[in-house]
Write a protein that holds these residues in place. Sequence first.
Motif, PDB file in Angstrom:
ATOM      1  N   GLU A 165       0.877  -1.163   0.000  1.00 27.54           N
ATOM      2  CA  GLU A 165       0.000   0.000   0.000  1.00 27.54           C
ATOM      3  C   GLU A 165       0.919   1.219   0.000  1.00 27.54           C
ATOM      4  OE1 GLU A 165      -2.960   2.215   3.077  1.00 27.54           O
ATOM      5  OE2 GLU A 165      -3.179   0.041   2.876  1.00 27.54           O
ATOM      6  N   GLN A 166       0.736   2.085  -0.965  1.00 21.74           N
ATOM      7  CA  GLN A 166       1.589   3.265  -1.087  1.00 21.74           C
ATOM      8  C   GLN A 166       0.830   4.511  -0.672  1.00 21.74           C
ATOM      9  OE1 GLN A 166       2.928   4.328  -5.069  1.00 21.74           O
ATOM     10  NE2 GLN A 166       4.713   5.354  -4.228  1.00 21.74           N
ATOM     11  N   THR A 167       1.517   5.366   0.082  1.00 23.05           N
ATOM     12  CA  THR A 167       0.977   6.665   0.453  1.00 23.05           C
ATOM     13  C   THR A 167       1.951   7.733  -0.025  1.00 23.05           C
ATOM     14  OG1 THR A 167      -0.008   5.687   2.440  1.00 23.05           O
ATOM     15  CG2 THR A 167       0.140   8.091   2.358  1.00 23.05           C
ATOM     16  N   LEU A 168       1.459   8.675  -0.812  1.00 25.79           N
ATOM     17  CA  LEU A 168       2.267   9.812  -1.232  1.00 25.79           C
ATOM     18  C   LEU A 168       2.044  10.917  -0.211  1.00 25.79           C
ATOM     19  CD1 LEU A 168       1.659   9.692  -5.084  1.00 25.79           C
ATOM     20  CD2 LEU A 168       3.600   8.793  -3.782  1.00 25.79           C
ATOM     21  N   LEU A 169       3.081  11.234   0.537  1.00 21.59           N
ATOM     22  CA  LEU A 169       3.004  12.128   1.690  1.00 21.59           C
ATOM     23  C   LEU A 169       3.261  13.587   1.347  1.00 21.59           C
ATOM     24  CD1 LEU A 169       4.938   9.669   3.963  1.00 21.59           C
ATOM     25  CD2 LEU A 169       2.522  10.259   4.202  1.00 21.59           C
ATOM     26  N   SER A 170       3.649  13.852   0.124  1.00 15.99           N
ATOM     27  CA  SER A 170       3.826  15.237  -0.328  1.00 15.99           C
ATOM     28  C   SER A 170       3.504  15.316  -1.807  1.00 15.99           C
ATOM     29  CB  SER A 170       5.256  15.730  -0.074  1.00 15.99           C
ATOM     30  OG  SER A 170       6.165  15.075  -0.938  1.00 15.99           O
ATOM     31  N   LYS A 171       3.203  16.521  -2.235  1.00 11.96           N
ATOM     32  CA  LYS A 171       2.940  16.803  -3.653  1.00 11.96           C
ATOM     33  C   LYS A 171       3.430  18.224  -3.890  1.00 11.96           C
ATOM     34  CE  LYS A 171      -0.633  16.519  -7.166  1.00 11.96           C
ATOM     35  NZ  LYS A 171      -2.047  16.253  -7.424  1.00 11.96           N
ATOM     36  N   SER A 172       4.719  18.328  -4.208  1.00  6.63           N
ATOM     37  CA  SER A 172       5.406  19.621  -4.249  1.00  6.63           C
ATOM     38  C   SER A 172       5.787  20.001  -5.677  1.00  6.63           C
ATOM     39  CB  SER A 172       6.679  19.551  -3.396  1.00  6.63           C
ATOM     40  OG  SER A 172       6.405  18.965  -2.138  1.00  6.63           O
ATOM     41  N   PRO A 173       5.164  21.038  -6.228  1.00  4.24           N
ATOM     42  CA  PRO A 173       5.514  21.461  -7.582  1.00  4.24           C
ATOM     43  C   PRO A 173       6.857  22.194  -7.619  1.00  4.24           C
ATOM     44  CG  PRO A 173       3.777  22.850  -6.693  1.00  4.24           C
ATOM     45  CD  PRO A 173       4.075  21.813  -5.662  1.00  4.24           C
ATOM     46  N   TYR A 174       7.590  21.996  -8.709  1.00  2.00           N
ATOM     47  CA  TYR A 174       8.848  22.708  -8.934  1.00  2.00           C
ATOM     48  C   TYR A 174       9.112  22.779 -10.432  1.00  2.00           C
ATOM     49  CZ  TYR A 174      11.167  18.240  -9.874  1.00  2.00           C
ATOM     50  OH  TYR A 174      11.516  17.028 -10.419  1.00  2.00           O
ATOM     51  N   ASP A 175       9.953  23.715 -10.827  1.00  2.33           N
ATOM     52  CA  ASP A 175      10.375  23.829 -12.219  1.00  2.33           C
ATOM     53  C   ASP A 175      11.703  23.111 -12.371  1.00  2.33           C
ATOM     54  OD1 ASP A 175       8.227  25.405 -13.218  1.00  2.33           O
ATOM     55  OD2 ASP A 175       9.082  27.142 -12.185  1.00  2.33           O
ATOM     56  N   ASP A 176      11.750  22.157 -13.296  1.00  2.00           N
ATOM     57  CA  ASP A 176      12.966  21.396 -13.533  1.00  2.00           C
ATOM     58  C   ASP A 176      14.037  22.304 -14.140  1.00  2.00           C
ATOM     59  OD1 ASP A 176      14.455  18.798 -13.883  1.00  2.00           O
ATOM     60  OD2 ASP A 176      14.315  19.447 -15.972  1.00  2.00           O
ATOM     61  N   SER A 177      15.203  22.330 -13.529  1.00  2.00           N
ATOM     62  CA  SER A 177      16.272  23.218 -14.002  1.00  2.00           C
ATOM     63  C   SER A 177      16.931  22.727 -15.288  1.00  2.00           C
ATOM     64  CB  SER A 177      17.333  23.401 -12.909  1.00  2.00           C
ATOM     65  OG  SER A 177      18.001  22.186 -12.658  1.00  2.00           O
ATOM     66  N   MET A 178      16.576  21.527 -15.736  1.00  2.10           N
ATOM     67  CA  MET A 178      17.121  20.987 -16.980  1.00  2.10           C
ATOM     68  C   MET A 178      16.214  21.320 -18.170  1.00  2.10           C
ATOM     69  SD  MET A 178      19.859  19.563 -15.789  1.00  2.10           S
ATOM     70  CE  MET A 178      20.466  18.410 -16.979  1.00  2.10           C
ATOM     71  N   GLY A 179      15.213  22.171 -17.956  1.00  3.50           N
ATOM     72  CA  GLY A 179      14.344  22.600 -19.040  1.00  3.50           C
ATOM     73  C   GLY A 179      13.230  21.637 -19.384  1.00  3.50           C
ATOM     74  N   GLY A 228      10.370  21.457 -17.800  1.00  2.52           N
ATOM     75  CA  GLY A 228       9.077  21.984 -17.381  1.00  2.52           C
ATOM     76  C   GLY A 228       8.730  21.742 -15.932  1.00  2.52           C
ATOM     77  N   ARG A 229       7.435  21.918 -15.641  1.00  2.00           N
ATOM     78  CA  ARG A 229       6.901  21.789 -14.282  1.00  2.00           C
ATOM     79  C   ARG A 229       6.843  20.317 -13.897  1.00  2.00           C
ATOM     80  NH1 ARG A 229       6.651  25.513 -10.400  1.00  2.00           N
ATOM     81  NH2 ARG A 229       4.680  25.639  -9.319  1.00  2.00           N
ATOM     82  N   ARG A 230       7.310  20.014 -12.717  1.00  2.00           N
ATOM     83  CA  ARG A 230       7.327  18.647 -12.207  1.00  2.00           C
ATOM     84  C   ARG A 230       6.721  18.617 -10.807  1.00  2.00           C
ATOM     85  NH1 ARG A 230      10.782  14.893 -15.187  1.00  2.00           N
ATOM     86  NH2 ARG A 230      10.892  15.884 -17.223  1.00  2.00           N
ATOM     87  N   ILE A 231       6.485  17.409 -10.311  1.00  2.00           N
ATOM     88  CA  ILE A 231       5.961  17.213  -8.957  1.00  2.00           C
ATOM     89  C   ILE A 231       6.909  16.300  -8.185  1.00  2.00           C
ATOM     90  CG2 ILE A 231       4.076  16.265  -7.555  1.00  2.00           C
ATOM     91  CD1 ILE A 231       3.242  18.775  -9.024  1.00  2.00           C
ATOM     92  N   GLN A 232       7.293  16.753  -7.004  1.00  2.00           N
ATOM     93  CA  GLN A 232       8.085  15.935  -6.078  1.00  2.00           C
ATOM     94  C   GLN A 232       7.117  15.214  -5.157  1.00  2.00           C
ATOM     95  OE1 GLN A 232       7.977  16.538  -2.616  1.00  2.00           O
ATOM     96  NE2 GLN A 232       9.581  15.159  -1.960  1.00  2.00           N
ATOM     97  N   ASN A 233       7.423  13.945  -4.865  1.00  2.00           N
ATOM     98  CA  ASN A 233       6.612  13.178  -3.922  1.00  2.00           C
ATOM     99  C   ASN A 233       7.500  12.503  -2.889  1.00  2.00           C
ATOM    100  OD1 ASN A 233       4.977  12.423  -6.810  1.00  2.00           O
ATOM    101  ND2 ASN A 233       3.773  13.269  -5.145  1.00  2.00           N
ATOM    102  N   THR A 234       7.103  12.608  -1.632  1.00  2.00           N
ATOM    103  CA  THR A 234       7.648  11.784  -0.568  1.00  2.00           C
ATOM    104  C   THR A 234       6.743  10.567  -0.507  1.00  2.00           C
ATOM    105  OG1 THR A 234       8.450  13.711   0.636  1.00  2.00           O
ATOM    106  CG2 THR A 234       8.141  11.694   1.913  1.00  2.00           C
ATOM    107  N   SER A 235       7.329   9.376  -0.446  1.00  2.00           N
ATOM    108  CA  SER A 235       6.544   8.144  -0.574  1.00  2.00           C
ATOM    109  C   SER A 235       6.808   7.182   0.581  1.00  2.00           C
ATOM    110  CB  SER A 235       6.903   7.454  -1.895  1.00  2.00           C
ATOM    111  OG  SER A 235       6.284   6.188  -2.009  1.00  2.00           O
ATOM    112  N   LEU A 236       5.763   6.470   0.952  1.00  2.00           N
ATOM    113  CA  LEU A 236       5.877   5.409   1.950  1.00  2.00           C
ATOM    114  C   LEU A 236       5.084   4.210   1.447  1.00  2.00           C
ATOM    115  CD1 LEU A 236       6.910   4.652   4.812  1.00  2.00           C
ATOM    116  CD2 LEU A 236       4.685   5.388   5.657  1.00  2.00           C
ATOM    117  N   CYS A 237       5.761   3.078   1.293  1.00  2.00           N
ATOM    118  CA  CYS A 237       5.107   1.836   0.887  1.00  2.00           C
ATOM    119  C   CYS A 237       5.179   0.855   2.044  1.00  2.00           C
ATOM    120  CB  CYS A 237       5.802   1.228  -0.333  1.00  2.00           C
ATOM    121  SG  CYS A 237       5.657   2.222  -1.829  1.00  2.00           S
TER     122      CYS A 237
END
Length: 164
Positions: free
Chosen positions: A93-107, A109-118
């Motif tokens: 069972e996976q829980t995504l504990l964060s959903k953090s938008p950021y702009d990828d510095s490699m060009g 585009g917009r990405r989402i960071q997730n902290t995960s617990l399985c």
Amino acid sequence: MTCYKQDPDPEPGEGGATERWRALGRKHRKAEHALLGVQYNGMISKPVPLVVQESKHWFWSGTGLRDGDEIPDLVAVEADGFDPSMPRPEDTEQTLLSKSPYDDSMGRGRRIQNTSLCEDQWGTLVFVAGTFHWPLALSRPENLDPQVRRATRNLMDRMLQPRG
């Protein structure tokens, strides 16, 4: 340890050239995502806040955090994220504990960071902070964060509980 992610390995060792796990095997079965539940998805030029998700989960207990709360400058350097097209850890069972938008510095585009617990049926936990700055919030005086410390304590306490 050296891993060539984009360029060919100029000096392959006895085990062969380094390759990304997600490039091995049919249908990405060996992708890091299948083991961890998330995978590397971008570079960050300057730190951004970690945006809390699933705040009622035991992981966030005692932190006072709610969904949408931000922990400043916690997502930095590289980020991991959930990709629904990649395989997930089996029988967990996976829980995504964060959903953090950021702009990828490699060009890219917009990405989402997730902290995960399985967690599997036996209580085995696989935690991925998904950011390089999580350890700094635990140990570096100028980055100490009591909420991150409490969440990590919750995780360690759960991992150390007897199972059976």
